[in-house]
Scaffold this motif. Structure first.
Motif, PDB file in Angstrom:
ATOM      1  N   ILE A 100      34.345  46.777  41.908  1.00 21.99           N
ATOM      2  CA  ILE A 100      35.593  46.296  41.299  1.00 21.99           C
ATOM      3  C   ILE A 100      36.136  45.116  42.098  1.00 21.99           C
ATOM      4  CG2 ILE A 100      38.002  46.880  40.836  1.00 21.99           C
ATOM      5  CD1 ILE A 100      37.027  49.780  40.290  1.00 21.99           C
ATOM      6  N   ALA A 101      36.107  45.254  43.414  1.00 24.41           N
ATOM      7  CA  ALA A 101      36.637  44.187  44.265  1.00 24.41           C
ATOM      8  C   ALA A 101      35.858  42.890  44.030  1.00 24.41           C
ATOM      9  CB  ALA A 101      36.567  44.607  45.728  1.00 24.41           C
ATOM     10  N   ARG A 102      34.551  43.008  43.915  1.00 25.88           N
ATOM     11  CA  ARG A 102      33.741  41.811  43.683  1.00 25.88           C
ATOM     12  C   ARG A 102      34.038  41.211  42.317  1.00 25.88           C
ATOM     13  NH1 ARG A 102      27.369  42.286  44.501  1.00 25.88           N
ATOM     14  NH2 ARG A 102      27.512  43.383  42.514  1.00 25.88           N
ATOM     15  N   PHE A 103      34.128  42.082  41.314  1.00 28.36           N
ATOM     16  CA  PHE A 103      34.430  41.611  39.952  1.00 28.36           C
ATOM     17  C   PHE A 103      35.737  40.827  39.934  1.00 28.36           C
ATOM     18  CE2 PHE A 103      36.590  42.608  35.861  1.00 28.36           C
ATOM     19  CZ  PHE A 103      35.712  41.996  34.981  1.00 28.36           C
ATOM     20  N   VAL A 104      36.778  41.424  40.487  1.00 26.92           N
ATOM     21  CA  VAL A 104      38.106  40.810  40.414  1.00 26.92           C
ATOM     22  C   VAL A 104      38.161  39.521  41.232  1.00 26.92           C
ATOM     23  CG1 VAL A 104      40.559  41.123  40.944  1.00 26.92           C
ATOM     24  CG2 VAL A 104      39.235  43.028  39.979  1.00 26.92           C
ATOM     25  N   SER A 105      37.509  39.541  42.394  1.00 26.08           N
ATOM     26  CA  SER A 105      37.669  38.395  43.301  1.00 26.08           C
ATOM     27  C   SER A 105      36.781  37.220  42.932  1.00 26.08           C
ATOM     28  CB  SER A 105      37.392  38.828  44.746  1.00 26.08           C
ATOM     29  OG  SER A 105      36.048  39.248  44.884  1.00 26.08           O
ATOM     30  N   THR A 106      35.820  37.425  42.056  1.00 28.62           N
ATOM     31  CA  THR A 106      34.928  36.310  41.716  1.00 28.62           C
ATOM     32  C   THR A 106      35.151  35.767  40.310  1.00 28.62           C
ATOM     33  OG1 THR A 106      33.214  37.840  40.974  1.00 28.62           O
ATOM     34  CG2 THR A 106      33.087  37.110  43.268  1.00 28.62           C
ATOM     35  N   LEU A 107      36.052  36.363  39.552  1.00 28.25           N
ATOM     36  CA  LEU A 107      36.326  35.877  38.193  1.00 28.25           C
ATOM     37  C   LEU A 107      36.946  34.491  38.250  1.00 28.25           C
ATOM     38  CD1 LEU A 107      37.868  38.941  36.341  1.00 28.25           C
ATOM     39  CD2 LEU A 107      35.900  37.606  35.563  1.00 28.25           C
ATOM     40  N   SER A 129      56.935  41.497  39.134  1.00 29.42           N
ATOM     41  CA  SER A 129      57.450  41.602  40.499  1.00 29.42           C
ATOM     42  C   SER A 129      56.769  40.630  41.450  1.00 29.42           C
ATOM     43  CB  SER A 129      57.272  43.034  41.018  1.00 29.42           C
ATOM     44  OG  SER A 129      58.312  43.861  40.547  1.00 29.42           O
ATOM     45  N   GLU A 130      55.707  39.993  40.992  1.00 30.19           N
ATOM     46  CA  GLU A 130      54.923  39.118  41.867  1.00 30.19           C
ATOM     47  C   GLU A 130      55.102  37.645  41.529  1.00 30.19           C
ATOM     48  OE1 GLU A 130      53.204  40.157  44.433  1.00 30.19           O
ATOM     49  OE2 GLU A 130      53.290  42.309  44.096  1.00 30.19           O
ATOM     50  N   LEU A 131      56.109  37.307  40.747  1.00 33.83           N
ATOM     51  CA  LEU A 131      56.272  35.922  40.282  1.00 33.83           C
ATOM     52  C   LEU A 131      57.158  35.094  41.192  1.00 33.83           C
ATOM     53  CD1 LEU A 131      56.721  36.559  36.460  1.00 33.83           C
ATOM     54  CD2 LEU A 131      54.664  35.844  37.676  1.00 33.83           C
ATOM     55  N   GLY A 132      57.786  35.711  42.176  1.00 35.72           N
ATOM     56  CA  GLY A 132      58.769  35.000  42.993  1.00 35.72           C
ATOM     57  C   GLY A 132      58.162  33.875  43.808  1.00 35.72           C
ATOM     58  N   GLY A 133      59.006  32.875  44.094  1.00 33.53           N
ATOM     59  CA  GLY A 133      58.615  31.851  45.065  1.00 33.53           C
ATOM     60  C   GLY A 133      57.641  30.822  44.573  1.00 33.53           C
ATOM     61  N   GLY A 134      57.514  30.640  43.278  1.00 34.75           N
ATOM     62  CA  GLY A 134      56.613  29.596  42.816  1.00 34.75           C
ATOM     63  C   GLY A 134      56.434  29.676  41.320  1.00 34.75           C
ATOM     64  N   GLU A 177      45.471  36.084  32.148  1.00 39.75           N
ATOM     65  CA  GLU A 177      44.185  36.460  32.750  1.00 39.75           C
ATOM     66  C   GLU A 177      44.367  37.671  33.677  1.00 39.75           C
ATOM     67  OE1 GLU A 177      42.620  31.827  32.774  1.00 39.75           O
ATOM     68  OE2 GLU A 177      43.013  32.869  34.664  1.00 39.75           O
ATOM     69  N   ALA A 178      45.429  37.623  34.470  1.00 44.95           N
ATOM     70  CA  ALA A 178      45.687  38.749  35.380  1.00 44.95           C
ATOM     71  C   ALA A 178      45.907  40.029  34.582  1.00 44.95           C
ATOM     72  CB  ALA A 178      46.896  38.448  36.261  1.00 44.95           C
ATOM     73  N   TYR A 179      46.650  39.903  33.487  1.00 47.04           N
ATOM     74  CA  TYR A 179      46.861  41.059  32.614  1.00 47.04           C
ATOM     75  C   TYR A 179      45.513  41.614  32.129  1.00 47.04           C
ATOM     76  CZ  TYR A 179      47.443  43.689  28.397  1.00 47.04           C
ATOM     77  OH  TYR A 179      47.317  44.668  27.460  1.00 47.04           O
ATOM     78  N   ILE A 180      44.657  40.718  31.662  1.00 48.21           N
ATOM     79  CA  ILE A 180      43.351  41.145  31.126  1.00 48.21           C
ATOM     80  C   ILE A 180      42.532  41.869  32.201  1.00 48.21           C
ATOM     81  CG2 ILE A 180      41.123  40.282  30.259  1.00 48.21           C
ATOM     82  CD1 ILE A 180      42.788  37.949  28.952  1.00 48.21           C
ATOM     83  N   VAL A 181      42.570  41.339  33.403  1.00 47.40           N
ATOM     84  CA  VAL A 181      41.836  41.961  34.520  1.00 47.40           C
ATOM     85  C   VAL A 181      42.363  43.370  34.779  1.00 47.40           C
ATOM     86  CG1 VAL A 181      41.398  41.852  37.008  1.00 47.40           C
ATOM     87  CG2 VAL A 181      41.237  39.775  35.610  1.00 47.40           C
ATOM     88  N   GLY A 182      43.668  43.495  34.807  1.00 47.52           N
ATOM     89  CA  GLY A 182      44.270  44.794  35.082  1.00 47.52           C
ATOM     90  C   GLY A 182      43.877  45.836  34.052  1.00 47.52           C
ATOM     91  N   ILE A 183      44.009  45.462  32.790  1.00 50.67           N
ATOM     92  CA  ILE A 183      43.641  46.372  31.708  1.00 50.67           C
ATOM     93  C   ILE A 183      42.176  46.764  31.811  1.00 50.67           C
ATOM     94  CG2 ILE A 183      43.359  46.487  29.194  1.00 50.67           C
ATOM     95  CD1 ILE A 183      46.276  46.569  30.284  1.00 50.67           C
ATOM     96  N   ILE A 227      47.451  42.240  39.906  1.00 51.50           N
ATOM     97  CA  ILE A 227      48.094  41.496  40.993  1.00 51.50           C
ATOM     98  C   ILE A 227      47.043  40.837  41.878  1.00 51.50           C
ATOM     99  CG2 ILE A 227      49.436  41.762  43.118  1.00 51.50           C
ATOM    100  CD1 ILE A 227      50.986  44.019  41.691  1.00 51.50           C
ATOM    101  N   ALA A 228      45.978  41.558  42.145  1.00 51.69           N
ATOM    102  CA  ALA A 228      44.925  41.025  43.013  1.00 51.69           C
ATOM    103  C   ALA A 228      44.343  39.744  42.435  1.00 51.69           C
ATOM    104  CB  ALA A 228      43.840  42.075  43.208  1.00 51.69           C
ATOM    105  N   TYR A 229      44.145  39.721  41.112  1.00 50.34           N
ATOM    106  CA  TYR A 229      43.657  38.492  40.485  1.00 50.34           C
ATOM    107  C   TYR A 229      44.719  37.394  40.565  1.00 50.34           C
ATOM    108  CZ  TYR A 229      41.971  35.083  37.135  1.00 50.34           C
ATOM    109  OH  TYR A 229      41.566  33.902  36.564  1.00 50.34           O
ATOM    110  N   LEU A 230      45.961  37.757  40.219  1.00 58.52           N
ATOM    111  CA  LEU A 230      47.055  36.771  40.225  1.00 58.52           C
ATOM    112  C   LEU A 230      47.170  36.106  41.588  1.00 58.52           C
ATOM    113  CD1 LEU A 230      49.500  35.896  38.265  1.00 58.52           C
ATOM    114  CD2 LEU A 230      50.889  37.291  39.801  1.00 58.52           C
ATOM    115  N   LYS A 231      47.052  36.904  42.635  1.00 61.21           N
ATOM    116  CA  LYS A 231      47.273  36.414  43.996  1.00 61.21           C
ATOM    117  C   LYS A 231      45.973  35.984  44.674  1.00 61.21           C
ATOM    118  CE  LYS A 231      51.723  37.698  44.729  1.00 61.21           C
ATOM    119  NZ  LYS A 231      52.756  37.142  45.609  1.00 61.21           N
ATOM    120  N   ALA A 232      44.870  36.081  43.956  1.00 58.77           N
ATOM    121  CA  ALA A 232      43.561  35.690  44.506  1.00 58.77           C
ATOM    122  C   ALA A 232      43.270  36.398  45.829  1.00 58.77           C
ATOM    123  CB  ALA A 232      43.467  34.174  44.665  1.00 58.77           C
TER     124      ALA A 232
END
Lengths: 465, 465
Positions: free
Chosen positions: A13-20, A114-119, A128-134, A168-173
């Motif tokens: 899972i970690a590889r899938f999410v981090s390499t998309l 909750s992860e949208l702050g500061g930028g 895309e992040a939503y799709i990854v999470g689902i 979140i992991a995808y959103l935040k790379a």
């Protein structure tokens, strides 16, 4: 450890999410996601007017501070508490989407908010992040199997933490290593019992799953360590929460093949009530077009599949919450109300004489013949097994019939943007948000894939003091 | 539903906790509690200097605000976050007490500390609340049985939320109905996997359990509802987290009969390391009195029961954390160090040549004969099965022998107040707390049953900016 690739489920899972990469997402997935995300925002908003809202708002008022908005209110909170409260709101009306066995989308959208702050975060990246999470949650759910719920776990609570953390992991790379530890944090914090249904703890489960993901991101970023093999470890998540048919090795090959957001896709709810009554309600709406009215109906017979009435345990509901789990109420209200919406399932509405009068002439039953026609029906959840057949006998002797096989909002019978616009308006009205703000939010959501910053949507969905 | 009384386990616990009066607590229970609570405060304090501290402090610094002190630091936080961090600190050094299968006390004390704001709480009432918490958790643990851990759950994580909530419920005099819902909140949030051992997530489990209890109190007070039959419900805690031998009906008759704080009581740790090495270390300390020294020992043989070396998986530890799980290191350090304490198990200490030299002459093995002598030994946890027999052969040919059956700190071989004073000093020194503050705290803890306000203890255990 997967025999084919030599890596475990958590690492896979970690590889899938981090390499998309952005180009890996099919256009259809993004289009589907856009509609579900719009629906999710409407649902989160609506929770601010629900019966769980006063308690949740009092709870965060005890810990003031933070910058993340609570939708439908003037409040702000820390990322963790905002995820907890927005997530609870999302499920408060039983209006959020289904992707059996979970209600994932509002949890994932809430955690991402909750992860949208500061930028700025582009709408495309948010989708895309939503799709990854689902995707991650759906494939964990498939691999752990039905025995998980059978043991008494409420899968929305226990599995959507993985979904929202992966998003979140995808959103935040996040790196693959960070994701492994983050999944470990989620795994070792997962809870949620089915006995909580019918209490405030049920929508709270969605908030807990969202908060857990936000916590896991914060802790991972700060150097926290957890088991990096938590899904498949000998004394890990699948061992503790699954049964003998659970197999974490199934996850790897299933990721993105096909994308869960496309197949099976999500059912978006047309009505803010238990899905088990939705087909009968849709049938009644059709019969009204054929001439049935509260005044001219002699009686109504509703036949559903064996087991399909199980969650509908209140033939004579006294409260709004009970009315959401009543076939008699659902059918009567669909006949009486010009528009079925949030107000339909509020406590005041259950006291209407016109509705009670129709309810007294409704006969709902489970038809054993449906099981004979479709022997695998019993494996489906309540709202999907068999079909709903509604027969209205009018006072003038006419008999009107309608059969609905697929509930409205199912991917094969989807809501359209116009339906979603109605839903957003209804949800906004229920919390007293100005209609023009809801309209602006909805406009932005329709074009979310080209929106430069998703914060613009949030800004429209909060109240100003 | 208990056949004898007609009420379920959840209601039985709620009734027990809500009807207890101060005079119901035996004097012996209060005396025992006083010692354990003193030990717990020392352990919480020590965590502020542990390797998990930087991450946890950075985590709460992201959500500033709150009035509850983090022991050993200048920080304050909300009740929930303070419970999370103090609770994690409590378990960070593997120095906190055991009441198999859990490490309950520091979790319970931590949760109670978050509930002291806004008034005075007498030391007596604090001790009673502690006793109640330990009692409820111990009886739930007995009733759910060993299959719970066997499935992969870390019982300190999954059961100590009940303990700490019950303690808070007594402290705050919650009603039986509130307690039922609060237990429901705890039940539906419980998590914690054994695969997390050896990572930061392990001490975090203690913090999570403490936070959960504080959350449950806040939510219950604010009107939140959860399943009021969550322990025994068909799809409740025992069904989901237990096995076929789990029986929630056993709880009711066992509450207070006898009090768990007296029987079995808690083992307070003399050394900040895995309990499985404690008896061998105690034997070495005895052999030193007979003349064994690092310089005159030719070799040392350590025989323990079958399985007792299982958790001691690092024959040549490289870090402080690994050294806590090494029989070779534990025995060598006990021989070399004038005083075995926190510094003994820090990473720098593992690099000492004098210790490495002794380690090279140690032979640790599991003696099958011990299983023959005591066939039920295998049912005990690592630190209690069989005994430790240490044989030191000196360079002058003398052979010194010592056998220890009961680890130091066990209720039948208890630490005394002088030992606890040493432990408090050691913990205070490890976080740089002024010794005079530690001494004042310890003095207050020795007389906790007559102390007008337990906040006085806390005040001594925090740093000032």
């Amino acid at each position: 450890m997967n025999e084919r690739t030599g890596i475990g489920a958590t690492a896979a899972i970690a590889r899938f999410v981090s390499t998309l990469r952005s180009e890996d997402f099919p256009r259809e997935a993004v289009e589907r996601a856009k509609m579900i995300v719009a629906d999710s925002f409407a649902c989160i908003l609506s929770g601010a007017g629900s019966e769980v809202a006063p308690t949740m708002l009092a709870y965060i008022d005890e810990a003031p501070g933070g910058a993340v908005p609570i939708l439908g209110t003037t409040r702000r909170a820390t990322p963790q508490l905002a995820a907890l409260v927005n997530g609870t709101f999302a499920a408060a009306l039983d209006y959020d989407d289904l992707m059996t066995p979970v209600h994932p989308s509002a949890v994932v959208v809430t955690a991402l908010c909750s992860e949208l702050g500061g930028g700025t975060v582009s709408g495309k990246r948010f989708l895309e992040a939503y799709i990854v999470g689902i995707e991650v949650g759906a494939k964990i759910a498939s691999a752990i199997g039905r025995g998980h719920s059978g043991r008494g776990f409420h899968a929305t609570a226990t599995l959507c933490g993985f979904s929202s953390f992966a998003a979140i992991a995808y959103l935040k790379a996040l790196s693959a290593t960070q994701i492994e530890h983050g999944l470990g944090i989620v795994a070792t914090n997962s809870g949620g019992l089915l006995c909580s249904l019918g209490t405030m703890a049920k929508p709270f489960h969605s908030g807990l799953a969202a908060r857990l993901a936000v916590d896991a991101e914060a802790l991972t970023r700060l150097g926290f360590t957890a088991s990096p093999v938590a899904l498949e470890a000998e004394r890990g998540f699948f061992a503790a929460y699954g049964d003998e048919n659970s197999d974490a090795n199934l996850i790897e090959a299933s990721l993105g093949r096909p994308w869960a957001v496309i197949d099976p896709g999500a059912t978006l709810k047309r009505f803010p009530s238990c899905i088990a009554g939705h087909r009968a309600m849709a049938a009644v709406l059709d019969l009204k077009k054929l001439g049935a009215t509260a005044g001219n109906v002699e009686n109504i017979e509703v036949a559903v599949a064996p087991g399909a009435l199980q969650p509908l345990m209140y033939p004579k509901p006294e409260t709004g919450l009970q009315s959401k789990f009543s076939m008699q109420y659902a059918v009567a209200a669909a006949l009486v109300d010009d528009r079925v919406g949030i107000v339909t399932f509020e406590t005041d509405a259950t006291q209407r004489e016109a509705v009670k009068d129709v309810m007294s002439r409704i006969h709902a039953w489970e038809d054993p013949q449906q099981a004979v026609e479709d022997p695998v029906s019993a494996n489906l959840s309540w709202g999907y097994r068999g079909y709903a057949r509604v027969t209205a006998t009018l006072k003038d002797g006419r008999v009107l019939r309608q059969r609905i096989d697929v509930p409205p909002g199912h991917p094969s019978n989807p809501l359209d943007w116009s339906d979603l616009g109605d839903k957003m308006r209804d949800c906004a009205a229920s919390v007293g948000l100005p209609p023009e703000k809801a309209a602006l939010a909805f406009e932005a959501l329709r074009e979310l894939d080209t929106l430069p910053d998703v914060n613009a949507v949030i800004d429209h969905l909060v109240k100003v003091e």
